[in-house]
Scaffold this motif. Structure first.
Motif, PDB file in Angstrom:
ATOM      1  N   UNK A  27       0.847  -1.202   0.000  1.00 60.96           N
ATOM      2  CA  UNK A  27       0.000   0.000   0.000  1.00 60.96           C
ATOM      3  C   UNK A  27       0.883   1.253   0.000  1.00 60.96           C
ATOM      4  N   UNK A  28       1.947   1.222   0.808  1.00 54.28           N
ATOM      5  CA  UNK A  28       2.847   2.386   0.870  1.00 54.28           C
ATOM      6  C   UNK A  28       3.506   2.642  -0.504  1.00 54.28           C
ATOM      7  N   UNK A  29       3.986   1.560  -1.119  1.00 55.01           N
ATOM      8  CA  UNK A  29       4.674   1.725  -2.411  1.00 55.01           C
ATOM      9  C   UNK A  29       3.700   2.253  -3.464  1.00 55.01           C
ATOM     10  N   UNK A  30       2.488   1.690  -3.486  1.00 53.38           N
ATOM     11  CA  UNK A  30       1.467   2.139  -4.449  1.00 53.38           C
ATOM     12  C   UNK A  30       1.133   3.611  -4.209  1.00 53.38           C
ATOM     13  N   UNK A  31       0.928   3.978  -2.957  1.00 57.75           N
ATOM     14  CA  UNK A  31       0.543   5.362  -2.637  1.00 57.75           C
ATOM     15  C   UNK A  31       1.622   6.341  -3.064  1.00 57.75           C
ATOM     16  N   UNK A  32       2.886   5.992  -2.786  1.00 58.57           N
ATOM     17  CA  UNK A  32       3.978   6.914  -3.136  1.00 58.57           C
ATOM     18  C   UNK A  32       4.132   7.010  -4.655  1.00 58.57           C
ATOM     19  N   UNK A  33       3.913   5.893  -5.341  1.00 66.07           N
ATOM     20  CA  UNK A  33       4.114   5.859  -6.796  1.00 66.07           C
ATOM     21  C   UNK A  33       2.926   6.451  -7.562  1.00 66.07           C
ATOM     22  N   UNK A  34       1.713   6.070  -7.160  1.00 64.87           N
ATOM     23  CA  UNK A  34       0.538   6.391  -7.981  1.00 64.87           C
ATOM     24  C   UNK A  34      -0.267   7.598  -7.485  1.00 64.87           C
ATOM     25  N   UNK A  35      -0.255   7.833  -6.177  1.00 62.58           N
ATOM     26  CA  UNK A  35      -1.145   8.873  -5.642  1.00 62.58           C
ATOM     27  C   UNK A  35      -0.396  10.172  -5.363  1.00 62.58           C
ATOM     28  N   UNK A  36       0.749  10.054  -4.701  1.00 61.74           N
ATOM     29  CA  UNK A  36       1.473  11.268  -4.305  1.00 61.74           C
ATOM     30  C   UNK A  36       1.710  12.235  -5.472  1.00 61.74           C
ATOM     31  N   UNK A  37       2.137  11.743  -6.645  1.00 58.65           N
ATOM     32  CA  UNK A  37       2.433  12.702  -7.731  1.00 58.65           C
ATOM     33  C   UNK A  37       1.193  13.420  -8.273  1.00 58.65           C
ATOM     34  N   UNK A  38       0.017  12.849  -8.123  1.00 60.28           N
ATOM     35  CA  UNK A  38      -1.162  13.444  -8.778  1.00 60.28           C
ATOM     36  C   UNK A  38      -2.111  14.163  -7.826  1.00 60.28           C
ATOM     37  N   UNK A  39      -1.967  13.905  -6.533  1.00 61.55           N
ATOM     38  CA  UNK A  39      -3.051  14.315  -5.638  1.00 61.55           C
ATOM     39  C   UNK A  39      -3.140  15.839  -5.457  1.00 61.55           C
ATOM     40  N   UNK A  40      -1.997  16.520  -5.556  1.00 66.08           N
ATOM     41  CA  UNK A  40      -2.025  17.979  -5.388  1.00 66.08           C
ATOM     42  C   UNK A  40      -2.930  18.642  -6.427  1.00 66.08           C
ATOM     43  N   UNK A  41      -2.859  18.152  -7.672  1.00 67.20           N
ATOM     44  CA  UNK A  41      -3.694  18.707  -8.744  1.00 67.20           C
ATOM     45  C   UNK A  41      -5.165  18.460  -8.474  1.00 67.20           C
ATOM     46  N   UNK A  87      -3.336   7.951   4.868  1.00 69.04           N
ATOM     47  CA  UNK A  87      -3.367   9.365   5.261  1.00 69.04           C
ATOM     48  C   UNK A  87      -1.977   9.984   5.179  1.00 69.04           C
ATOM     49  N   UNK A  88      -0.944   9.182   5.382  1.00 65.49           N
ATOM     50  CA  UNK A  88       0.434   9.692   5.237  1.00 65.49           C
ATOM     51  C   UNK A  88       0.654  10.210   3.808  1.00 65.49           C
ATOM     52  N   UNK A  89      -0.040   9.577   2.845  1.00 65.71           N
ATOM     53  CA  UNK A  89       0.016  10.051   1.464  1.00 65.71           C
ATOM     54  C   UNK A  89      -0.992  11.172   1.278  1.00 65.71           C
ATOM     55  N   UNK A  90      -2.232  10.933   1.692  1.00 67.50           N
ATOM     56  CA  UNK A  90      -3.263  11.953   1.489  1.00 67.50           C
ATOM     57  C   UNK A  90      -4.513  11.632   2.317  1.00 67.50           C
ATOM     58  N   UNK A  91      -4.944  12.604   3.095  1.00 65.30           N
ATOM     59  CA  UNK A  91      -6.084  12.375   3.995  1.00 65.30           C
ATOM     60  C   UNK A  91      -7.406  12.280   3.247  1.00 65.30           C
ATOM     61  N   UNK A  92      -7.495  12.812   2.025  1.00 67.75           N
ATOM     62  CA  UNK A  92      -8.746  12.641   1.267  1.00 67.75           C
ATOM     63  C   UNK A  92      -8.898  11.182   0.835  1.00 67.75           C
TER      64      UNK A  92
END
Ligand code: FAD
Length: 391
Positions: A27-41, A87-92
């Motif tokens: 889950x951590x690897x997926x979140x850092x790879x797939x979610x972190x780069x896009x979530x700000x937008x 949530x460490x990646x994104x609380x939404x």
């Protein structure tokens, strides 16, 4: 397995089995790879990244808690870590899961019949359908236990629902909403699985949020919405049953608060070691070190609390006041921690690109939803004193 640097005493993640650690790492690897780069937008556009829903289901995130769907035996501490990692990646993202899993599927798991569990939980766990949870109303938030205005009237084999709901997460695109309403006959709160395509049901997105912007919160209107008796949660007979659902989800919000604090703290540590002022990294200035140490202290204390509350859930000894204290404490410490992290980044702390502003803003919603800090404090106060200050 790579332990979090913010599990400072190095004990919490060691409580997980090998299988659980593997799942947390995936889950951590997926979140850092797939979610972190896009979530700000997505945050900036106030849109939800629907493309992450299927991967969340495939990772098992929506399945772990239920007998009908869990891929392997697992502990409440493990499921807490799942909330923390998201949530460490994104609380939404953790909020989407909290609504789909903890609140919608959780209502059916706790208060549904065996047939209702068998029918609905696998569909929610596979994300074949999206769920939401409608308790709060425009005129009743903290006092939902007695203040609900939405009504349910029995007519033969059907129920007729009327009323309004507010703040309902996922509700602009959910397929079913668990609606809590007062039975006109006995005055008790009952729960209904309401397909959102039912005539008389409308959901309108709440615009202009400054926190958890990707979460699609809606105002719901129910006008003579008819549902069959088969869609009434068969074991929800009073607000006490609703409270049993919230007891578990509150503990998961406390875990998500620790994850939010960790996300901001880690970004602040990284920034402080790179940014130079007065000829050296700001991390070498004493007052910046104090921000970081205070943040780590908050994370360490909160982590110990949420671990224990989850262990009590597995042991069958967790009561309302236990998860209430964890939620009130962890969200208050999170709020301090994200503020110190934001301060550590100076001006860049208010810009989305630098990875702390989002946590700072999102902390505000975690602080208030699923029972505000005040209400959770008063639940604990009642236990200490024997006096209920809120009735
Ligand atoms: P109020 O109850 O009006 O409280 C306002 C203030 O008064 C708070 O500070 C509160 O602590 C304080 N207060 C109230 N009573 C007392 C008292 N007796 N003593 C001391 N202080 C008191 N609800 C759902 O049903 N489903 C959802 O999916 C959902 N998602 C949400 C997502 C977000 C982003 C947000 C912000 C809210 C969501 N909620 C949802 C609603 C949430 O649970 C409520 O906002 C929360 O319970 C507080 O209710 P309220 O906002 O009406 O505040």
């Amino acid at each position: 397995f790579a332990p979090l640097s913010s599990d400072f005493y190095g004990y919490a993640e060691a409580l997980l089995s090998d299988r659980e650690q593997e799942a947390v790492m995936a889950i951590r690897a997926w979140g850092e790879r797939e979610v972190q780069p896009i979530i700000g937008g997505y945050w900036e556009r106030a849109e939800f990244p629907t493309e992450i829903v299927k991967p969340l289901a495939e990772l098992g995130v929506l399945s772990f808690a239920w007998d009908e769907t869990k891929p392997f035996e697992n502990s409440a501490v493990f499921r807490g870590f799942v909330a923390l990692e998201l949530a460490r990646i994104d609380a939404s993202v953790s909020t989407f899961v909290g609504v789909q899993n903890g609140l919608a599927a959780g209502s059916i798991a706790v208060a549904g019949s065996a047939e209702q569990r068998a029918e609905w939980i696998p569909k929610l766990a596979s994300a074949e359908i999206i769920g939401s949870f409608g308790l709060t109303e425009p005129l009743s938030g903290s006092d939902s236990a007695r203040g609900l205005r939405t009504t349910a009237r029995r007519e033969g084999d059907e129920w007729v629902l009327n009323g309004r709901k507010r703040w309902i997460g996922n509700a602009t695109f959910s397929d079913v909403t668990i609606i809590w309403a007062k039975d006109e006959a006995d005055g008790q709160v009952k729960g209904f699985i309401v397909p959102t395509s039912t005539p008389g049901y409308t959901a309108t997105k709440i615009e202009g949020k400054i926190s958890l912007r990707p979460v699609q919160n809606a105002d719901i209107e129910l006008r003579d919405v008819r549902v069959p008796e088969a869609l009434r949660l068969q074991n929800a007979n009073s607000f006490r049953d609703t409270a049993a659902i919230l007891r578990q989800t509150r503990a998961e919000v406390a875990w998500a608060a620790v994850g939010t604090a960790i996300g901001a703290y880690e970004a602040a540590v990284a920034y402080a070691t790179e940014r130079e002022q007065f000829g050296k990294p700001i991390a070498a200035h004493q007052l910046i070190q104090e921000h970081l140490v205070n943040g780590l202290g908050n994370i360490t204390a909160s982590l110990a609390m949420v671990v224990r509350v989850s262990q009590m859930l597995d042991a069958g000894t967790q009561r309302d006041e236990h998860s209430a204290l964890a939620k009130a404490y962890a969200t208050a410490r999170m709020r301090e921690t994200v503020a110190w992290a934001r301060e550590t980044l100076g001006g860049n702390g208010i810009v989305l690109d630098y990875g702390v502003a989002r946590y700072f803003a999102d902390a505000e919603a975690l602080y208030s939803y699923e029972g505000t800090r005040e209400m959770n404090t008063l639940i604990v106060g009642r236990t200490i004193t024997g006096e209920a200050a809120f009735v």
